[in-house]
Motif scaffolding. Structure first.
Motif, PDB file in Angstrom:
ATOM      1  N   ALA A   7       0.770  -1.092   0.108  1.00 59.54           N
ATOM      2  CA  ALA A   7      -0.092  -0.014  -0.025  1.00 59.54           C
ATOM      3  C   ALA A   7       0.971   1.313   0.024  1.00 59.54           C
ATOM      4  O   ALA A   7       0.505   2.160  -0.702  1.00 59.54           O
ATOM      5  N   SER A   8       1.931   1.247   0.698  1.00 54.66           N
ATOM      6  CA  SER A   8       2.887   2.465   0.587  1.00 54.66           C
ATOM      7  C   SER A   8       3.483   2.513  -0.607  1.00 54.66           C
ATOM      8  O   SER A   8       3.495   3.877  -0.842  1.00 54.66           O
ATOM      9  N   ILE A   9       3.808   1.670  -1.239  1.00 59.93           N
ATOM     10  CA  ILE A   9       4.437   1.748  -2.695  1.00 59.93           C
ATOM     11  C   ILE A   9       3.218   2.242  -3.621  1.00 59.93           C
ATOM     12  O   ILE A   9       3.604   3.318  -4.230  1.00 59.93           O
ATOM     13  N   VAL A  10       2.072   1.824  -3.782  1.00 57.36           N
ATOM     14  CA  VAL A  10       1.051   2.270  -4.214  1.00 57.36           C
ATOM     15  C   VAL A  10       0.841   3.739  -4.166  1.00 57.36           C
ATOM     16  O   VAL A  10       0.561   4.634  -5.126  1.00 57.36           O
ATOM     17  N   TYR A  11       0.655   4.380  -2.951  1.00 56.39           N
ATOM     18  CA  TYR A  11       0.610   5.642  -2.330  1.00 56.39           C
ATOM     19  C   TYR A  11       1.546   6.569  -3.034  1.00 56.39           C
ATOM     20  O   TYR A  11       1.400   7.728  -3.520  1.00 56.39           O
ATOM     21  N   ARG A  12       2.903   5.775  -2.869  1.00 52.73           N
ATOM     22  CA  ARG A  12       3.886   6.570  -3.246  1.00 52.73           C
ATOM     23  C   ARG A  12       4.095   6.851  -4.775  1.00 52.73           C
ATOM     24  O   ARG A  12       4.261   8.091  -5.305  1.00 52.73           O
ATOM     25  N   GLN A  13       3.594   5.924  -5.367  1.00 54.43           N
ATOM     26  CA  GLN A  13       3.411   6.076  -6.877  1.00 54.43           C
ATOM     27  C   GLN A  13       2.464   7.104  -7.370  1.00 54.43           C
ATOM     28  O   GLN A  13       2.635   7.922  -8.363  1.00 54.43           O
ATOM     29  N   LEU A  14       1.213   7.145  -6.465  1.00 55.36           N
ATOM     30  CA  LEU A  14       0.507   7.892  -6.947  1.00 55.36           C
ATOM     31  C   LEU A  14       0.701   9.401  -6.514  1.00 55.36           C
ATOM     32  O   LEU A  14       0.610  10.564  -7.287  1.00 55.36           O
ATOM     33  N   ALA A  15       1.827   9.494  -5.760  1.00 54.15           N
ATOM     34  CA  ALA A  15       1.962  10.736  -5.138  1.00 54.15           C
ATOM     35  C   ALA A  15       2.959  11.204  -6.501  1.00 54.15           C
ATOM     36  O   ALA A  15       2.933  12.638  -6.734  1.00 54.15           O
ATOM     37  N   ILE A  16       3.702  10.365  -6.863  1.00 54.28           N
ATOM     38  CA  ILE A  16       4.737  10.806  -8.279  1.00 54.28           C
ATOM     39  C   ILE A  16       3.787  11.273  -9.229  1.00 54.28           C
ATOM     40  O   ILE A  16       3.952  12.263 -10.109  1.00 54.28           O
ATOM     41  N   GLU A  17       2.787  10.281  -9.692  1.00 49.97           N
ATOM     42  CA  GLU A  17       1.782  10.924 -10.914  1.00 49.97           C
ATOM     43  C   GLU A  17       1.214  12.304 -10.507  1.00 49.97           C
ATOM     44  O   GLU A  17       1.003  13.094 -11.359  1.00 49.97           O
ATOM     45  N   MET A  18       0.763  12.653  -9.171  1.00 51.94           N
ATOM     46  CA  MET A  18       0.127  13.733  -8.911  1.00 51.94           C
ATOM     47  C   MET A  18       1.452  14.970  -9.255  1.00 51.94           C
ATOM     48  O   MET A  18       0.969  15.902  -9.675  1.00 51.94           O
ATOM     49  N   GLU A  19       2.544  14.655  -8.836  1.00 52.50           N
ATOM     50  CA  GLU A  19       3.653  15.393  -8.903  1.00 52.50           C
ATOM     51  C   GLU A  19       3.862  16.001 -10.354  1.00 52.50           C
ATOM     52  O   GLU A  19       3.995  17.056 -10.908  1.00 52.50           O
ATOM     53  N   VAL A  20       3.708  14.819 -11.266  1.00 50.10           N
ATOM     54  CA  VAL A  20       3.709  15.065 -12.731  1.00 50.10           C
ATOM     55  C   VAL A  20       2.443  16.013 -13.164  1.00 50.10           C
ATOM     56  O   VAL A  20       2.822  16.399 -14.253  1.00 50.10           O
ATOM     57  N   LEU A  21       1.523  15.619 -12.737  1.00 44.46           N
ATOM     58  CA  LEU A  21       0.370  16.516 -13.122  1.00 44.46           C
ATOM     59  C   LEU A  21       0.409  17.881 -12.397  1.00 44.46           C
ATOM     60  O   LEU A  21      -0.796  18.598 -12.644  1.00 44.46           O
ATOM     61  N   ASP A  22       1.478  18.356 -11.983  1.00 41.27           N
ATOM     62  CA  ASP A  22       1.560  19.409 -11.183  1.00 41.27           C
ATOM     63  C   ASP A  22       0.437  19.849 -10.153  1.00 41.27           C
ATOM     64  O   ASP A  22      -0.254  20.814  -9.959  1.00 41.27           O
ATOM     65  N   LEU A  23       0.027  18.803  -9.417  1.00 47.18           N
ATOM     66  CA  LEU A  23      -0.835  18.952  -8.437  1.00 47.18           C
ATOM     67  C   LEU A  23      -0.135  18.555  -6.847  1.00 47.18           C
ATOM     68  O   LEU A  23      -0.372  17.496  -6.271  1.00 47.18           O
ATOM     69  N   PRO A  24       0.688  19.727  -6.305  1.00 48.18           N
ATOM     70  CA  PRO A  24       1.475  19.228  -5.149  1.00 48.18           C
ATOM     71  C   PRO A  24       0.727  19.120  -4.047  1.00 48.18           C
ATOM     72  O   PRO A  24       1.121  18.167  -3.157  1.00 48.18           O
ATOM     73  N   GLY A  25      -0.291  19.683  -3.928  1.00 53.08           N
ATOM     74  CA  GLY A  25      -1.262  19.404  -2.809  1.00 53.08           C
ATOM     75  C   GLY A  25      -1.848  17.919  -2.490  1.00 53.08           C
ATOM     76  O   GLY A  25      -1.471  17.176  -1.457  1.00 53.08           O
ATOM     77  N   ILE A  26      -2.266  17.371  -3.412  1.00 53.23           N
ATOM     78  CA  ILE A  26      -2.476  16.027  -3.745  1.00 53.23           C
ATOM     79  C   ILE A  26      -1.294  15.088  -3.575  1.00 53.23           C
ATOM     80  O   ILE A  26      -1.411  14.150  -2.800  1.00 53.23           O
ATOM     81  N   ALA A  27      -0.284  15.440  -4.078  1.00 55.35           N
ATOM     82  CA  ALA A  27       0.811  14.500  -4.030  1.00 55.35           C
ATOM     83  C   ALA A  27       1.315  14.412  -2.647  1.00 55.35           C
ATOM     84  O   ALA A  27       1.696  13.430  -2.370  1.00 55.35           O
ATOM     85  N   GLN A  28       1.326  15.501  -1.828  1.00 55.12           N
ATOM     86  CA  GLN A  28       1.709  15.682  -0.538  1.00 55.12           C
ATOM     87  C   GLN A  28       0.746  14.630   0.188  1.00 55.12           C
ATOM     88  O   GLN A  28       1.221  14.146   1.165  1.00 55.12           O
ATOM     89  N   TRP A  29      -0.656  14.788   0.027  1.00 56.05           N
ATOM     90  CA  TRP A  29      -1.627  13.845   0.711  1.00 56.05           C
ATOM     91  C   TRP A  29      -1.079  12.332   0.553  1.00 56.05           C
ATOM     92  O   TRP A  29      -1.096  11.530   1.294  1.00 56.05           O
ATOM     93  N   PHE A  30      -0.804  12.164  -0.798  1.00 56.65           N
ATOM     94  CA  PHE A  30      -0.378  10.579  -1.062  1.00 56.65           C
ATOM     95  C   PHE A  30       0.752  10.303  -0.326  1.00 56.65           C
ATOM     96  O   PHE A  30       0.990   9.037   0.003  1.00 56.65           O
TER      97      PHE A  30
END
Length: 79
Positions: A7-30
């Motif tokens: 689960a930690s890995i999945v959340y971290r990958q989702l954080a990366i995806e949000m960073e790529v989409l320039d969504l830092p707030g959502i990335a931080q949450w993930f």
């Protein structure tokens, strides 16, 4: 314990995806969710080793996540 690590890995990958989409707030949450899963894992390990168990991690499959929009990043329940 292995589920928490996965689960930690999945959340971290989702954080990366949000960073790529320039969504830092959502990335931080993930990222925070990823770190919380690590804390859960550590608690399981401590609980087991305190009882003389020898916990080991199971192999997990590679996580392949790519999203084009934030709504695609919702966490799906396990099947």
């Amino acid at each position: 314990m292995s589920l928490e690590m996965e689960a930690s890995i999945v959340y971290r990958q989702l954080a990366i995806e949000m960073e790529v989409l320039d969504l830092p707030g959502i990335a931080q949450w993930f990222r925070a969710q990823s770190e919380e899963e690590i804390v859960h894992c550590e608690k399981f390990i401590k609980h087991m080793t305190d009882r003389d168990a020898h916990p080991t991690f199971l192999a997990t499959s590679a996580v392949k996540i790519k999203v084009a929009a934030a709504l695609e990043a919702r966490v799906q329940p396990a099947e």
